[in-house]
Design a protein around this motif. Sequence first.
Motif, PDB file in Angstrom:
ATOM      1  N   THR A   7       0.827  -1.060   0.029  1.00  8.93           N
ATOM      2  CA  THR A   7       0.109   0.079  -0.202  1.00  8.93           C
ATOM      3  C   THR A   7       1.274   1.419   0.120  1.00  8.93           C
ATOM      4  O   THR A   7       0.489   2.377   0.251  1.00  8.93           O
ATOM      5  CB  THR A   7      -0.842  -0.114   0.919  1.00  8.93           C
ATOM      6  N   ALA A   8       1.782   0.998  -0.171  1.00  8.43           N
ATOM      7  CA  ALA A   8       3.372   2.246  -0.146  1.00  8.43           C
ATOM      8  C   ALA A   8       2.805   3.678  -1.102  1.00  8.43           C
ATOM      9  O   ALA A   8       3.157   4.246  -1.000  1.00  8.43           O
ATOM     10  CB  ALA A   8       4.209   1.497  -0.400  1.00  8.43           C
ATOM     11  N   PRO A   9       2.596   2.355  -2.367  1.00  5.79           N
ATOM     12  CA  PRO A   9       2.056   3.512  -3.251  1.00  5.79           C
ATOM     13  C   PRO A   9       0.988   5.024  -3.614  1.00  5.79           C
ATOM     14  O   PRO A   9       1.413   5.644  -4.295  1.00  5.79           O
ATOM     15  CB  PRO A   9       2.105   3.128  -4.889  1.00  5.79           C
ATOM     16  N   LEU A  10      -0.242   3.755  -2.594  1.00  6.41           N
ATOM     17  CA  LEU A  10      -0.903   4.927  -2.367  1.00  6.41           C
ATOM     18  C   LEU A  10      -1.571   5.557  -0.924  1.00  6.41           C
ATOM     19  O   LEU A  10      -2.373   6.058  -1.164  1.00  6.41           O
ATOM     20  CB  LEU A  10      -2.051   3.863  -1.746  1.00  6.41           C
ATOM     21  N   ALA A  11      -0.660   4.888  -0.343  1.00  9.90           N
ATOM     22  CA  ALA A  11      -0.520   6.680   1.224  1.00  9.90           C
ATOM     23  C   ALA A  11       0.320   7.372   0.770  1.00  9.90           C
ATOM     24  O   ALA A  11      -0.584   8.222   1.620  1.00  9.90           O
ATOM     25  CB  ALA A  11       1.009   6.104   2.310  1.00  9.90           C
ATOM     26  N   ASP A  12       0.641   8.370   0.265  1.00  9.85           N
ATOM     27  CA  ASP A  12       0.702   9.520   0.077  1.00  9.85           C
ATOM     28  C   ASP A  12      -0.216   9.831  -0.473  1.00  9.85           C
ATOM     29  O   ASP A  12      -1.025  11.271   0.293  1.00  9.85           O
ATOM     30  CB  ASP A  12       1.938   9.842  -1.165  1.00  9.85           C
ATOM     31  N   ASP A  71      -3.289  10.252   2.026  1.00 12.10           N
ATOM     32  CA  ASP A  71      -3.134  11.302   2.756  1.00 12.10           C
ATOM     33  C   ASP A  71      -4.050  12.387   2.533  1.00 12.10           C
ATOM     34  O   ASP A  71      -3.887  14.043   3.714  1.00 12.10           O
ATOM     35  CB  ASP A  71      -1.608  11.349   3.279  1.00 12.10           C
ATOM     36  N   ARG A  72      -3.991  13.067   0.980  1.00 11.36           N
ATOM     37  CA  ARG A  72      -3.846  14.625   0.566  1.00 11.36           C
ATOM     38  C   ARG A  72      -4.933  14.246  -0.692  1.00 11.36           C
ATOM     39  O   ARG A  72      -4.925  15.147  -1.265  1.00 11.36           O
ATOM     40  CB  ARG A  72      -2.580  15.169   0.778  1.00 11.36           C
ATOM     41  N   CYS A  73      -6.368  12.966   0.165  1.00  9.62           N
ATOM     42  CA  CYS A  73      -6.770  13.138  -0.936  1.00  9.62           C
ATOM     43  C   CYS A  73      -7.754  14.383  -1.437  1.00  9.62           C
ATOM     44  O   CYS A  73      -8.667  14.927  -2.053  1.00  9.62           O
ATOM     45  CB  CYS A  73      -8.507  11.754  -0.142  1.00  9.62           C
ATOM     46  N   ASP A  74      -7.953  15.173  -0.027  1.00  5.88           N
ATOM     47  CA  ASP A  74      -8.987  16.456   0.002  1.00  5.88           C
ATOM     48  C   ASP A  74      -8.268  17.531  -0.806  1.00  5.88           C
ATOM     49  O   ASP A  74      -8.615  18.309  -1.478  1.00  5.88           O
ATOM     50  CB  ASP A  74      -9.257  17.194   1.283  1.00  5.88           C
ATOM     51  N   ALA A  84      -8.579   5.791  -8.658  1.00  3.86           N
ATOM     52  CA  ALA A  84      -9.260   5.006  -8.092  1.00  3.86           C
ATOM     53  C   ALA A  84      -9.103   3.856  -9.415  1.00  3.86           C
ATOM     54  O   ALA A  84      -9.395   2.643  -9.019  1.00  3.86           O
ATOM     55  CB  ALA A  84     -10.800   5.747  -8.778  1.00  3.86           C
ATOM     56  N   VAL A  85      -8.517   4.274 -10.595  1.00  2.00           N
ATOM     57  CA  VAL A  85      -8.104   3.469 -11.036  1.00  2.00           C
ATOM     58  C   VAL A  85      -7.320   2.540 -10.955  1.00  2.00           C
ATOM     59  O   VAL A  85      -6.860   1.487 -11.169  1.00  2.00           O
ATOM     60  CB  VAL A  85      -7.255   4.405 -12.626  1.00  2.00           C
ATOM     61  N   THR A  86      -6.355   3.156  -9.863  1.00  2.00           N
ATOM     62  CA  THR A  86      -5.571   2.214  -9.392  1.00  2.00           C
ATOM     63  C   THR A  86      -6.037   1.359  -8.440  1.00  2.00           C
ATOM     64  O   THR A  86      -5.171   0.595  -8.243  1.00  2.00           O
ATOM     65  CB  THR A  86      -3.904   2.723  -8.830  1.00  2.00           C
ATOM     66  N   MET A  87      -6.865   1.680  -7.708  1.00  2.00           N
ATOM     67  CA  MET A  87      -7.746   1.254  -6.702  1.00  2.00           C
ATOM     68  C   MET A  87      -8.788  -0.138  -7.032  1.00  2.00           C
ATOM     69  O   MET A  87      -8.224  -0.927  -6.385  1.00  2.00           O
ATOM     70  CB  MET A  87      -8.226   1.925  -5.601  1.00  2.00           C
ATOM     71  N   ILE A  88      -9.151  -0.007  -7.770  1.00  2.00           N
ATOM     72  CA  ILE A  88     -10.180  -0.627  -8.539  1.00  2.00           C
ATOM     73  C   ILE A  88     -10.612  -1.419  -9.847  1.00  2.00           C
ATOM     74  O   ILE A  88     -10.166  -0.776 -10.340  1.00  2.00           O
ATOM     75  CB  ILE A  88     -12.100   0.640  -8.570  1.00  2.00           C
ATOM     76  N   ASP A  89     -10.933  -2.745  -9.648  1.00  2.00           N
ATOM     77  CA  ASP A  89     -11.222  -3.467 -10.888  1.00  2.00           C
ATOM     78  C   ASP A  89     -12.357  -3.341 -11.221  1.00  2.00           C
ATOM     79  O   ASP A  89     -12.067  -2.431 -12.697  1.00  2.00           O
ATOM     80  CB  ASP A  89     -10.897  -4.981 -10.857  1.00  2.00           C
ATOM     81  N   VAL A  90     -13.194  -3.251 -10.858  1.00  2.00           N
ATOM     82  CA  VAL A  90     -14.894  -3.302 -11.964  1.00  2.00           C
ATOM     83  C   VAL A  90     -15.811  -2.878 -11.157  1.00  2.00           C
ATOM     84  O   VAL A  90     -15.129  -3.366  -9.659  1.00  2.00           O
ATOM     85  CB  VAL A  90     -14.534  -4.663 -12.681  1.00  2.00           C
ATOM     86  N   VAL A  91     -16.938  -2.502 -11.028  1.00  2.00           N
ATOM     87  CA  VAL A  91     -18.226  -1.789 -10.207  1.00  2.00           C
ATOM     88  C   VAL A  91     -18.952  -2.195 -10.812  1.00  2.00           C
ATOM     89  O   VAL A  91     -18.998  -2.053 -12.225  1.00  2.00           O
ATOM     90  CB  VAL A  91     -17.716   0.108 -10.357  1.00  2.00           C
ATOM     91  N   TYR A  92     -19.515  -3.142 -10.347  1.00  2.00           N
ATOM     92  CA  TYR A  92     -20.803  -3.883 -10.870  1.00  2.00           C
ATOM     93  C   TYR A  92     -22.192  -3.043 -10.013  1.00  2.00           C
ATOM     94  O   TYR A  92     -22.296  -3.366  -8.797  1.00  2.00           O
ATOM     95  CB  TYR A  92     -20.918  -5.285 -10.452  1.00  2.00           C
TER      96      TYR A  92
END
Length: 88
Positions: free
Chosen positions: A45-50, A53-56, A67-75
């Motif tokens: 999860t290291a690439p997602l930490a930064d 932390d500053r999502c806002d 989102a593309v990095t974290m999610i494969d598909v949404v049904y």
Amino acid sequence: MDKLADADSVLFGYIQDRVNVLHSRKSELEEKLRSKTRKHKDIDTAPLADPMDRCDSLTVEEKHALAVTMIDVVYVSDEYGIDIQFSI
């Protein structure tokens, strides 16, 4: 167990058949458990930490890339609602 000694070959055959069925089911469940254990993977999860932390303060494009990095598909369905399958 005392009665088992008096069992005839027909009754003993039924008992053996039941034991074989139970043993087969046990083996199937053990294999299923082993396969689930093997599917466990460590997540980096290291690439997602930064970004998290500053999502806002992220731009829309940066949030989309995250989102593309974290999610494969949404049904989405009326019957089951929303199901998100994460890639991590």
